[in-house]
Design a protein around this motif. Structure first.
Motif, PDB file in Angstrom:
ATOM      1  N   ASN B 177       0.809  -1.216   0.000  1.00  0.00           N
ATOM      2  CA  ASN B 177       0.000   0.000   0.000  1.00  0.00           C
ATOM      3  C   ASN B 177       0.843   1.267   0.000  1.00  0.00           C
ATOM      4  N   LEU B 178       2.008   1.148   0.578  1.00  0.00           N
ATOM      5  CA  LEU B 178       2.868   2.325   0.661  1.00  0.00           C
ATOM      6  C   LEU B 178       3.488   2.671  -0.682  1.00  0.00           C
ATOM      7  N   GLY B 179       3.567   1.669  -1.532  1.00  0.00           N
ATOM      8  CA  GLY B 179       4.132   1.901  -2.859  1.00  0.00           C
ATOM      9  C   GLY B 179       3.297   2.930  -3.610  1.00  0.00           C
ATOM     10  N   GLY B 180       3.451   2.963  -4.910  1.00  0.00           N
ATOM     11  CA  GLY B 180       2.740   4.002  -5.654  1.00  0.00           C
ATOM     12  C   GLY B 180       3.699   5.130  -5.923  1.00  0.00           C
ATOM     13  N   ASP B 181       3.573   6.212  -5.145  1.00  0.00           N
ATOM     14  CA  ASP B 181       4.475   7.345  -5.361  1.00  0.00           C
ATOM     15  C   ASP B 181       5.849   7.079  -4.768  1.00  0.00           C
ATOM     16  N   ARG B 182       5.849   6.279  -3.728  1.00  0.00           N
ATOM     17  CA  ARG B 182       7.108   6.120  -3.010  1.00  0.00           C
ATOM     18  C   ARG B 182       8.012   5.091  -3.664  1.00  0.00           C
ATOM     19  N   THR B 183       9.298   5.321  -3.495  1.00  0.00           N
ATOM     20  CA  THR B 183      10.294   4.364  -3.946  1.00  0.00           C
ATOM     21  C   THR B 183      10.702   3.566  -2.715  1.00  0.00           C
ATOM     22  N   ILE B 184      10.654   2.264  -2.832  1.00  0.00           N
ATOM     23  CA  ILE B 184      10.904   1.438  -1.643  1.00  0.00           C
ATOM     24  C   ILE B 184      11.966   0.384  -1.930  1.00  0.00           C
ATOM     25  N   ILE B 185      12.871   0.223  -1.014  1.00  0.00           N
ATOM     26  CA  ILE B 185      13.790  -0.919  -1.056  1.00  0.00           C
ATOM     27  C   ILE B 185      13.507  -1.770   0.171  1.00  0.00           C
ATOM     28  N   VAL B 186      13.199  -3.025  -0.051  1.00  0.00           N
ATOM     29  CA  VAL B 186      12.939  -3.939   1.058  1.00  0.00           C
ATOM     30  C   VAL B 186      13.996  -5.029   1.020  1.00  0.00           C
ATOM     31  N   SER B 187      14.681  -5.224   2.120  1.00  0.00           N
ATOM     32  CA  SER B 187      15.652  -6.317   2.123  1.00  0.00           C
ATOM     33  C   SER B 187      15.062  -7.502   2.844  1.00  0.00           C
ATOM     34  N   SER B 188      15.549  -8.656   2.488  1.00  0.00           N
ATOM     35  CA  SER B 188      15.058  -9.857   3.139  1.00  0.00           C
ATOM     36  C   SER B 188      15.997 -11.004   2.835  1.00  0.00           C
ATOM     37  N   HIS B 189      15.989 -12.000   3.723  1.00  0.00           N
ATOM     38  CA  HIS B 189      16.678 -13.227   3.330  1.00  0.00           C
ATOM     39  C   HIS B 189      15.643 -14.310   3.080  1.00  0.00           C
TER      40      HIS B 189
END
Lengths: 264, 310
Positions: B177-189
């Motif tokens: 939901n936060l996406g859209g206008d925002r640029t997001i980097i999510v890290s995960s293993h």
């Protein structure tokens, strides 16, 4: 916000300052340190005053001698010096958590990735610690009130003495702040700042054994020596310059240390 | 929006990140994947101006993170792996502190605060002392902290770490939901994490980018062979030799319980020949289905291949 950038910057420092103050009083640290300080300095005050009373009694038959007895010289001056020692022992406990705790808990990452400068963070922390310190020392004004009730102390030297204590405390805090920025362990921070302060206290003792020039430099560096002028009622620019530059230097090095702490 | 160019970070003799380059477009959700200690956190710390890079540049919205660090930090919301919380504070006081440090002025503070609280659904704990919160709530308070100044860029380091499955789904939805206008980097293993929320994936291993693409393309590109799963009745030795004799079969393995995995050359469908041969020789063919390579396998393949080379 945009039309008053300076104000916004001040506010960020103020936010840090308030957060630190809150932390002091939410945890038992401030209460414990202030209580112990007041107990010890109260003990010294009582002890010194009792001795002074005894002397007054002893010399009551000799009006000339009685005139020589001076409340400022015989009560406040030793009291200030004793308080200085207690402060030296106790300020590392006030300063140890300032950066060490942020580093240990990882909250330093929040501060360092928020739009605040290292200066704002460091000044905020310094300010908070100084307020706690000033409060702690300020409470001892009660002793002066006791003297006022029963005698006629000269108020000038007392005020200048307190000014001296505040300046000296600020210098102690800047050392502790720096030590706290070195490590994430509070005990280590306390030990480093305690050692450094003790060294700065004792460094003047060497002045008798080294050359005159060196001796003068060493006694100038002695962090408690400068207090004596204030306690005597002398406000000397030399002493003020010493403490102020000591504090500024301490804060400056702390800022650099915080900056580089993430580089290693 | 985020340009990471040839970034290398050394700690003494150890190279944590080696020549990492990737770009993230505005509005994109990028998954940053790698095993533990692959250099994910270090890279994120460099992007958020917490650590300086040994060499290389990082730009966020055109600003160099080292030279215009404050300008960059104003636009980034960052949730570190260890959620930076002051345990003695109430949730609301903590968020208020963060909002002040991030320079939100008094007029907007309350509305921003409420917005962040609502987004992360932590309204019912706003008066609770942080130290007493569960791990899931702490994580969400950390997320609220990252969102409070409405940043263009969100850097989330293992945001679902330590959450229970229900909370993981909630956080995943929140990130989407936060996406859209925002640029997001999510890290995960953890893979499903990334394949479900992200439009593009960067896989990093031992400090180097080993793959970068959409989850679908990655799957297609990395398929070195076609795999089939078969269930056959009969003696394993005979079956194995029968299968190996079929043209196009590269390798075959058995799980010892009648299950066989057959790898064949890409683009060659061996199913018809395989079935005919097996049935022709009298083996009981019970099941045959193609297996696509899951992102999980690709990930394992990429990250273990590196290890075997070292």
């Amino acid at each position: 916000m945009a039309n008053n950038p300076g104000n916004t910057q001040m506010r960020k420092s103020l936010a840090i300052l308030e957060k630190e103050l809150e932390a002091y009083f939410v945890s038992p640290i401030a209460y414990a340190v202030i209580t112990v300080f007041l107990l010890l300095s109260g003990f010294f005050f009582y002890n010194i005053l009792s001795y002074f009373n005894l002397q007054c009694l002893q010399y009551s038959q000799y009006p000339y001698m009685l005139e020589q007895l001076n409340v400022n010289e015989m009560v406040m001056r030793p009291l200030f010096h004793n308080m200085a020692i207690i402060i030296l022992l106790i300020t590392p406990l006030l300063t140890m958590r300032l950066f060490a705790e942020e580093r240990r808990s990882g909250t330093i990452e929040l501060l360092m990735t928020s739009p605040v400068t290292h200066w704002q963070v460091t000044l905020g922390k310094f300010g908070a610690c100084f307020i706690v310190y000033a409060l702690m020392v300020g409470i001892t004004l009660l002793y002066t009130a006791v003297l006022m009730m029963h005698g006629e102390p000269d108020f000038g030297p007392i005020l200048s003495g307190y000014l001296g204590l505040l300046l000296m405390g600020a210098a102690f805090i800047s050392v502790g702040l720096l030590a706290s920025s070195f490590t994430e362990n509070q005990i280590v921070a306390a030990v480093i700042s305690f050692g450094a302060l003790l060294l700065f206290y004792m460094i003047g003792w060497l002045s008798n054994f080294v050359g005159t020039t060196m001796g003068e430099i060493l006694s100038y560096l002695s962090i408690v020596e400068h207090l004596d002028d204030f306690v005597k009622g002398v406000i000397d620019t030399k002493d003020i310059v010493f403490y102020v530059s000591f504090v500024l230097f301490g804060i400056f090095v702390t800022v650099r240390s915080v900056e580089s702490s993430t580089w290693r | 929006m985020i340009e990471v160019d040839h970034v290398t970070k050394r700690f003494g003799n150890i190279t944590a990140v080696r020549n990492v380059t990737f770009h993230v477009e505005k509005g994109e959700i990028l998954g940053f994947l790698g095993p533990n200690a692959a250099g994910k956190t270090t890279t994120m710390r460099i992007i958020t101006a917490f650590l300086p890079a040994t060499s290389g540049t990082v730009r966020v919205a055109g600003n160099d993170v080292f030279e215009k660090s404050i300008a960059v930090r104003e636009r980034i919301g960052y949730l570190p792996e260890n959620v930076p919380l002051y345990n003695h504070m109430k949730v609301k006081d903590y968020l208020r502190f963060v909002s002040r440090v991030k320079g939100i002025d008094d007029r907007n503070r309350d509305s921003r605060l409420e917005h962040a609280i609502e987004l992360c659904s932590i309204g019912d704990v706003r008066e609770t002392i942080i130290g007493k919160l569960s791990k899931g709530y702490k994580q969400r308070v950390g997320l609220a902290q990252a969102l409070i100044h409405d940043p263009d860029v969100l850097i989330l380091d293992e945001p679902t770490n330590g959450l229970d499955p229900k909370q993981i789904i909630e956080v995943r939805e929140l990130i989407k939901n936060l996406g859209g206008d925002r640029t997001i980097i999510v890290s995960s293993h953890i893979l499903p994490e990334v394949s479900m929320t992200c439009g593009r994936v960067v896989i990093i291993n031992e400090g180097e980018v080993v793959a970068e693409d959409t989850p679908e393309n990655l799957t297609a590109k990395l398929k070195g062979s076609e795999s089939l799963f078969l269930r056959i009745e009969g003696s394993p030795e005979g079956i194995l030799s029968t299968i190996k004799a079929v043209p196009g079969v590269m390798s075959v393995t058995t799980n010892g319980e009648g299950g066989y995995e057959v790898d064949s050359d890409v683009g060659q469908d061996v199913r018809r020949d395989l079935a005919a041969t097996l049935v022709g020789q009298g083996w009981g063919l019970l099941e045959m289905r193609p297996i696509g390579m899951s992102l999980e396998e690709i990930y394992l393949k990429l990250t273990t291949r590196e290890e075997s080379e070292v």
